[in-house]
Design a protein around this motif. Structure first.
Motif, PDB file in Angstrom:
ATOM      1  N   UNK C  12       0.835  -1.204   0.000  1.00  0.00           N
ATOM      2  CA  UNK C  12       0.000   0.000   0.000  1.00  0.00           C
ATOM      3  C   UNK C  12       0.869   1.254   0.000  1.00  0.00           C
ATOM      4  N   UNK C  13       1.943   1.184   0.834  1.00  0.00           N
ATOM      5  CA  UNK C  13       2.828   2.351   0.889  1.00  0.00           C
ATOM      6  C   UNK C  13       3.438   2.631  -0.465  1.00  0.00           C
ATOM      7  N   UNK C  14       3.976   1.524  -1.083  1.00  0.00           N
ATOM      8  CA  UNK C  14       4.670   1.777  -2.342  1.00  0.00           C
ATOM      9  C   UNK C  14       3.671   2.153  -3.436  1.00  0.00           C
ATOM     10  N   UNK C  15       2.422   1.638  -3.306  1.00  0.00           N
ATOM     11  CA  UNK C  15       1.434   2.029  -4.303  1.00  0.00           C
ATOM     12  C   UNK C  15       1.170   3.535  -4.219  1.00  0.00           C
ATOM     13  N   UNK C  16       1.134   4.026  -2.980  1.00  0.00           N
ATOM     14  CA  UNK C  16       0.947   5.464  -2.821  1.00  0.00           C
ATOM     15  C   UNK C  16       2.075   6.246  -3.461  1.00  0.00           C
ATOM     16  N   UNK C  17       3.245   5.568  -3.496  1.00  0.00           N
ATOM     17  CA  UNK C  17       4.398   6.310  -3.982  1.00  0.00           C
ATOM     18  C   UNK C  17       4.632   6.177  -5.459  1.00  0.00           C
ATOM     19  N   UNK C  18       3.989   5.175  -6.072  1.00  0.00           N
ATOM     20  CA  UNK C  18       4.234   4.993  -7.496  1.00  0.00           C
ATOM     21  C   UNK C  18       3.943   6.298  -8.231  1.00  0.00           C
ATOM     22  N   UNK C  19       4.920   6.838  -8.899  1.00  0.00           N
ATOM     23  CA  UNK C  19       4.651   8.091  -9.596  1.00  0.00           C
ATOM     24  C   UNK C  19       3.778   7.850 -10.804  1.00  0.00           C
ATOM     25  N   UNK C  20       3.005   8.862 -11.177  1.00  0.00           N
ATOM     26  CA  UNK C  20       2.202   8.787 -12.387  1.00  0.00           C
ATOM     27  C   UNK C  20       3.149   8.734 -13.576  1.00  0.00           C
ATOM     28  N   UNK C  21       2.672   8.228 -14.722  1.00  0.00           N
ATOM     29  CA  UNK C  21       3.539   8.237 -15.911  1.00  0.00           C
ATOM     30  C   UNK C  21       3.993   9.663 -16.190  1.00  0.00           C
ATOM     31  N   UNK C  22       5.198   9.784 -16.750  1.00  0.00           N
ATOM     32  CA  UNK C  22       5.825  11.104 -16.806  1.00  0.00           C
ATOM     33  C   UNK C  22       5.019  12.093 -17.645  1.00  0.00           C
ATOM     34  N   UNK C  23       4.553  11.649 -18.806  1.00  0.00           N
ATOM     35  CA  UNK C  23       3.822  12.566 -19.689  1.00  0.00           C
ATOM     36  C   UNK C  23       2.614  13.136 -18.962  1.00  0.00           C
ATOM     37  N   UNK C  24       1.922  12.261 -18.232  1.00  0.00           N
ATOM     38  CA  UNK C  24       0.731  12.693 -17.541  1.00  0.00           C
ATOM     39  C   UNK C  24       1.068  13.738 -16.479  1.00  0.00           C
ATOM     40  N   UNK C  25       2.172  13.489 -15.755  1.00  0.00           N
ATOM     41  CA  UNK C  25       2.548  14.428 -14.709  1.00  0.00           C
ATOM     42  C   UNK C  25       2.885  15.797 -15.275  1.00  0.00           C
ATOM     43  N   UNK C  26       3.575  15.796 -16.421  1.00  0.00           N
ATOM     44  CA  UNK C  26       3.945  17.071 -17.021  1.00  0.00           C
ATOM     45  C   UNK C  26       2.700  17.851 -17.390  1.00  0.00           C
ATOM     46  N   UNK C  27       1.702  17.129 -17.972  1.00  0.00           N
ATOM     47  CA  UNK C  27       0.452  17.806 -18.325  1.00  0.00           C
ATOM     48  C   UNK C  27      -0.196  18.376 -17.075  1.00  0.00           C
ATOM     49  N   UNK C  28      -0.199  17.590 -15.982  1.00  0.00           N
ATOM     50  CA  UNK C  28      -0.788  18.081 -14.740  1.00  0.00           C
ATOM     51  C   UNK C  28      -0.072  19.349 -14.285  1.00  0.00           C
ATOM     52  N   UNK C  29       1.271  19.298 -14.300  1.00  0.00           N
ATOM     53  CA  UNK C  29       2.046  20.461 -13.882  1.00  0.00           C
ATOM     54  C   UNK C  29       1.687  21.666 -14.719  1.00  0.00           C
ATOM     55  N   UNK C  30       1.673  21.440 -16.029  1.00  0.00           N
ATOM     56  CA  UNK C  30       1.399  22.539 -16.943  1.00  0.00           C
ATOM     57  C   UNK C  30       0.013  23.104 -16.690  1.00  0.00           C
ATOM     58  N   UNK C  31      -0.970  22.192 -16.447  1.00  0.00           N
ATOM     59  CA  UNK C  31      -2.319  22.680 -16.175  1.00  0.00           C
ATOM     60  C   UNK C  31      -2.371  23.442 -14.861  1.00  0.00           C
ATOM     61  N   UNK C  32      -1.510  23.051 -13.888  1.00  0.00           N
ATOM     62  CA  UNK C  32      -1.493  23.775 -12.624  1.00  0.00           C
ATOM     63  C   UNK C  32      -1.032  25.213 -12.854  1.00  0.00           C
ATOM     64  N   UNK C  33      -0.050  25.372 -13.766  1.00  0.00           N
ATOM     65  CA  UNK C  33       0.386  26.731 -14.098  1.00  0.00           C
ATOM     66  C   UNK C  33      -0.763  27.499 -14.741  1.00  0.00           C
ATOM     67  N   UNK C  34      -1.412  26.857 -15.731  1.00  0.00           N
ATOM     68  CA  UNK C  34      -2.480  27.547 -16.454  1.00  0.00           C
ATOM     69  C   UNK C  34      -3.622  27.901 -15.511  1.00  0.00           C
ATOM     70  N   UNK C  35      -3.854  27.034 -14.540  1.00  0.00           N
ATOM     71  CA  UNK C  35      -4.972  27.253 -13.606  1.00  0.00           C
ATOM     72  C   UNK C  35      -4.862  28.603 -12.906  1.00  0.00           C
ATOM     73  N   UNK C  36      -3.615  28.985 -12.566  1.00  0.00           N
ATOM     74  CA  UNK C  36      -3.434  30.222 -11.803  1.00  0.00           C
ATOM     75  C   UNK C  36      -3.404  31.473 -12.659  1.00  0.00           C
ATOM     76  N   UNK C  37      -3.339  31.321 -13.972  1.00  0.00           N
ATOM     77  CA  UNK C  37      -3.192  32.521 -14.792  1.00  0.00           C
ATOM     78  C   UNK C  37      -4.209  32.632 -15.903  1.00  0.00           C
ATOM     79  N   UNK C  38      -5.128  31.655 -16.060  1.00  0.00           N
ATOM     80  CA  UNK C  38      -5.905  31.651 -17.299  1.00  0.00           C
ATOM     81  C   UNK C  38      -6.812  32.873 -17.435  1.00  0.00           C
ATOM     82  N   UNK C  39      -7.320  33.378 -16.301  1.00  0.00           N
ATOM     83  CA  UNK C  39      -8.146  34.581 -16.405  1.00  0.00           C
ATOM     84  C   UNK C  39      -7.293  35.771 -16.854  1.00  0.00           C
TER      85      UNK C  39
END
Lengths: 183, 183, 183
Positions: C12-39
């Motif tokens: 369970x611990x290691x499952x919590x730690x398994x990182x998301x696939x890299x491409x997906x994480x980058x998209x998430x990061x990028x969307x987090x940036x857009x989230x704060x500035x899109x307006x």
């Protein structure tokens, strides 16, 4: 043996969790920021160099001819038109780079700088009738604005519908950048 | 006892992982953004105040003398030259602050604002022969551009060679900022 | 069973730690940036459209009247005054949006654009006596500057005293934005 295996496992877990030294982590964070904007920064630097080139042209013309000659008028006017459009260009390029992806935005920025150079040189031509108009680089600015719109639309789609077409959109954008080269 | 030790260890592990409440985390994230830019924002605010000061000078001169007098011409010209260079300055300062480190960039920005104030006041002097040229603050802009170049070079070095001289570079940059004070 | 429970827990611990696939994480990061500035990006885009509208007015007037008529002078002057204030507006709006919160900053930005439109149209009026002054939108710029100051003061309070009034401040700011609507 049970205990040892456990300790080994926990050791592995905690080793994974040991945070990097703080200084190192800050550098990593900072590099992550730079990673997403370094192409945009390079284009901005090139545009600043170009601005300095324009300004020096004005400065030299201003010193050579103390009276307001036609050459000074033309250089000054070309410089002013370029400077008027500069904040708009910077804002759109950075927004496009942040919202969608930086490589096509930076490439479009470079093309804009080439167009601007041509405009400035063309403005200094001999006959005053041949001066180009007030606007230039409309196509590049339109392209960058479209990139912003697509990036925001993609974000809103992800937020409200959960679908994500960002990878396809980026591929298409990269391809579309090539169209800017067609004169 | 084996089991208890295990549970305790796992408890410690999971305690480390318990995420902070969401609202708190968002505030932390937001503060992390502000942490890296707050000096730049302060310099930007000071520059905006200065812009407002310049604009009010133009406004007052414009209202006092409805005809286009020499004083109005001078104020208007000084303001325009300052405004022409303003986007360039902002772009370079922010790039330098984001790519390398914000403290020297903000300090150079403050020096630029002092130079600009002197330029503006000098432009309003009595004799029109003593007007300074079109350009000003070349040294500060050059310094900020160099900071950008060093920041990007450092990022590319880290990316392709894995070496990181950022700490040394930052120390040197901080020292070099002092050189700007020498007139 | 001990061992199995352990493995399950560790799983369970290691499952919590398994990182998301890299491409997906980058998209998430990028969307987090857009989230704060899109307006902010949307307001910037609208302002760019407005700039293009202003520029086209100048372009058309420039082509229609090759001689420097009064109409061309007025359009050109209105456009120049708007462009002079544009970088200041952009810088303050983005700083306010990043330091405090984006929704009130973007709303104030929209109001600024409306004020600018009125200013531009008013400048093109018939009598040259009725031209408005050099400055406009002072109230919006002041409001945005105050937002920056509050955001930075809040950050410094959190850093040095550990108290955080950001949520209250944001609520008050949201309410204060409505005051801008009062003419």
């Amino acid at each position: 043996m049970d205990r040892e295996g456990l300790n080994a496992s926990l050791g592995a877990v905690s080793a994974q969790q040991t945070p990097a030294p703080k200084a190192h982590r800050i550098i990593m964070d900072s590099n992550k920021v730079v990673e997403n904007i370094y192409l945009l920064v390079i284009v901005t630097l090139v545009s600043v160099l170009q601005n300095a080139f324009f300004a020096q042209k004005v400065e030299r013309e201003c010193k050579n001819h103390n009276t307001r000659t036609s050459a000074f008028e033309r250089v000054s006017c070309a410089n002013r038109n370029c400077m008027d459009a500069y904040p708009t260009f910077l804002a759109v390029m950075w927004c496009a780079g942040l919202c969608l992806s930086q490589a096509p935005a930076a490439f479009a920025g470079i093309i804009y700088l080439v167009v601007r150079q041509k405009y400035f040189v063309g403005y200094l031509g001999q006959t005053s009738q041949s001066t180009p108009g007030y606007l230039f680089g409309k196509r590049v600015i339109t392209f960058l604005s479209l990139m912003c719109v697509i990036g925001i639309a993609n974000y809103l789609l992800v937020r409200f519908y959960g679908s994500d077409y960002k990878e396809y959109v980026e591929t298409i954008t990269n391809a579309a950048t090539a169209l800017l080269l067609i004169p």
